[in-house]
Scaffold this active site. Structure first.
Site, PDB file in Angstrom:
ATOM      1  N   GLY A 124       1.045  -1.081   0.142  1.00  0.00           N
ATOM      2  CA  GLY A 124       0.275   0.206   0.059  1.00  0.00           C
ATOM      3  C   GLY A 124       0.879   1.185   0.393  1.00  0.00           C
ATOM      4  N   SER A 132      -0.259  10.149  -8.021  1.00  0.00           N
ATOM      5  CA  SER A 132       1.147   9.774  -8.593  1.00  0.00           C
ATOM      6  C   SER A 132       2.593  11.208  -7.844  1.00  0.00           C
ATOM      7  CB  SER A 132       1.533  11.084  -9.795  1.00  0.00           C
ATOM      8  OG  SER A 132      -0.048  10.359 -11.045  1.00  0.00           O
ATOM      9  N   ILE A 337      -9.291  -6.081 -36.228  1.00  0.00           N
ATOM     10  CA  ILE A 337      -8.895  -7.082 -37.000  1.00  0.00           C
ATOM     11  C   ILE A 337     -10.342  -7.869 -36.515  1.00  0.00           C
ATOM     12  CG2 ILE A 337      -7.427  -8.926 -37.268  1.00  0.00           C
ATOM     13  CD1 ILE A 337      -4.418  -6.773 -36.817  1.00  0.00           C
ATOM     14  N   GLU A 363       1.285   1.424 -11.124  1.00  0.00           N
ATOM     15  CA  GLU A 363       2.860   1.436 -10.404  1.00  0.00           C
ATOM     16  C   GLU A 363       3.661   2.826 -11.135  1.00  0.00           C
ATOM     17  OE1 GLU A 363       5.173  -1.889 -10.283  1.00  0.00           O
ATOM     18  OE2 GLU A 363       3.317  -3.082  -9.903  1.00  0.00           O
ATOM     19  N   THR A 365       2.488   6.044 -13.665  1.00  0.00           N
ATOM     20  CA  THR A 365       1.085   6.094 -15.487  1.00  0.00           C
ATOM     21  C   THR A 365       2.337   7.184 -16.143  1.00  0.00           C
ATOM     22  OG1 THR A 365       1.520   8.400 -14.462  1.00  0.00           O
ATOM     23  CG2 THR A 365      -0.483   7.726 -13.846  1.00  0.00           C
ATOM     24  N   SER A 366       2.519   6.111 -17.476  1.00  0.00           N
ATOM     25  CA  SER A 366       2.833   6.967 -18.638  1.00  0.00           C
ATOM     26  C   SER A 366       3.849   8.399 -18.401  1.00  0.00           C
ATOM     27  CB  SER A 366       2.348   6.812 -20.324  1.00  0.00           C
ATOM     28  OG  SER A 366       1.600   5.617 -20.130  1.00  0.00           O
ATOM     29  N   GLU A 367       2.888   9.170 -17.919  1.00  0.00           N
ATOM     30  CA  GLU A 367       3.434  10.729 -18.166  1.00  0.00           C
ATOM     31  C   GLU A 367       4.472  10.818 -16.643  1.00  0.00           C
ATOM     32  OE1 GLU A 367      -0.309  10.632 -20.301  1.00  0.00           O
ATOM     33  OE2 GLU A 367      -0.009   9.604 -18.058  1.00  0.00           O
TER      34      GLU A 367
END
Length: 379
Positions: A124, A132, A337, A363, A365-367
């Site tokens: 936790g 973040s 597809i 774990e 963010t992309s930022e």
């Protein structure tokens, strides 16, 4: 770096394929629909040594390296992202934190139970208002003699309900101070420690996500890992390794979506031929295959540096950022597809699509990964 699979990797891949066919594929959509966390599957994974992949044999684990660990997560996630995610969270976060920062007494007490899945582990850090910005956490631990009294809550916690033990990072100093947080090992059943609301999620629905709640929870000082004030620093190091696991999870989901798309494109006919023979589909598959290959190479590069004890903050962020975005792109193209069938639950494309998005969020963010990478570049 040797790119060939070693004997252990081949063994793990074959073992998981058989295990998945027998124990995961028959019921995974049922678990997804009902949001059931299949504890029995993880007990069996524990028997196979996959819940303590990195734990030394002296503590009941398999004693493998990050190379084998990546392979295990990829192969599980090709079948079901939820199972891959829970296996990774148990290994990298709770178990991994105790392995890296626990004292000998703590390791002997908890690692054998976790490595065999006798106990399921939770970890936790995140709270409702601090994702973040983990340093701004509100959950506090106030010293009272030989104990700490913990109040607050943690949110989006994997295995919060089912977990037998949790490693939690709470504030013991000033808010925002990176040396003002400490890590505790807390067992389920400790007075004042309970689970809260279970999240109703878009994807990864068979991986349990819920709240941990602390109401005057008294924890003995012996349950602290390291010294007071070291918790946040420990957590950042744990997340460095954890990013490798999310990258592997992403690669597995992307591979599963890709394999399903290739198979379908060879079977589905339009205008008198298989759709795989149309350049529009062939080019999609080419892009998907190339990006998966690149994501996998980045992931094994980070794993290789971790094995060698080299700094891999940047490489872990590279792998996590790129692989997670690839998982989303590949699974999106997979649905395309499949066409109309890709939008139904009778075919596998939609589940890969739903599961993939979590990889760009969990774990870090992309930022946040781009922030980590840019800081490393500019040092």
């Amino acid at each position: 770096m040797d790119f060939s699979l070693n004997e252990n990797q081949h063994m793990i891949a074959d073992m998981i394929k058989k295990f998945g066919d027998d124990n995961i594929r028959p019921k995974m959509m049922e678990w997804d629909e009902s949001q059931e966390f299949p504890v029995e599957v993880f007990k069996k994974l524990g028997e196979l040594g996959l819940m303590g992949v990195l734990v030394p044999q002296e503590y009941g684990g398999s004693g493998f390296t990050y190379t084998e660990y990546v392979t295990a997560i990829v192969e599980l996630s090709k079948i079901c992202g939820s199972i891959g995610l829970s296996m990774a969270a148990h290994n990298s976060l709770c178990t991994g934190h105790i392995l890296a920062f626990g004292n000998e007494e703590q390791k002997k007490k908890y690692l054998p139970k976790l490595a065999t899945a006798e106990w399921i582990g939770a970890w936790g850090l995140t709270e409702t208002g601090t994702g973040s910005d983990a340093g701004g956490m509100h959950t506090t631990a106030v010293k009272d003699g030989d104990y700490y009294v913990i109040n607050g809550s943690k949110n989006f916690i994997t295995h919060a309900i089912t977990g037998n033990v949790a490693v939690v990072i709470v504030r013991t100093g000033e808010k925002g101070d990176s040396h003002g947080m400490s890590a505790f090992i807390i067992e389920k059943g400790t007075p004042g420690f309970k689970s809260g609301k279970k999240e109703n999620k878009l994807g990864m629905r068979a991986s349990e996500t819920a709240e941990l709640i602390f109401d005057n929870c008294r924890v003995h000082k012996d349950q602290m890992m390291g010294k007071e004030g070291e918790g946040f620093i420990q957590a950042m190091k744990v997340l460095d390794g954890g990013r490798i696991s999310i990258a592997a999870l992403s690669v597995g989901i992307a591979k599963g979506a890709f394999d399903a798309a290739v198979k379908y494109s060879k079977e589905r006919e339009q205008f008198g031929k298989a759709i795989a023979q149309f350049q529009a589909i062939g080019f999609k598959l080419a892009d998907m295959a190339t990006e998966i290959e690149a994501a996998e190479l980045l992931t094994f590069l980070a794993a290789d540096r971790k094995n060698k004890g080299l700094k891999m903050t940047k490489e872990g962020a590279f792998a996590k950022y790129y692989a997670s975005e690839v998982a989303v792109r590949v699974s999106t193209e997979g649905v395309q597809i499949f066409g109309g069938y890709g939008y139904t639950k009778d075919f596998p494309a939609e589940k890969y699509y739903r599961d993939s998005k979590l990889c760009t969020i969990g774990e870090g963010t992309s930022e946040i990964q781009k922030l980590v990478i840019s800081r490393e570049i500019l040092k």
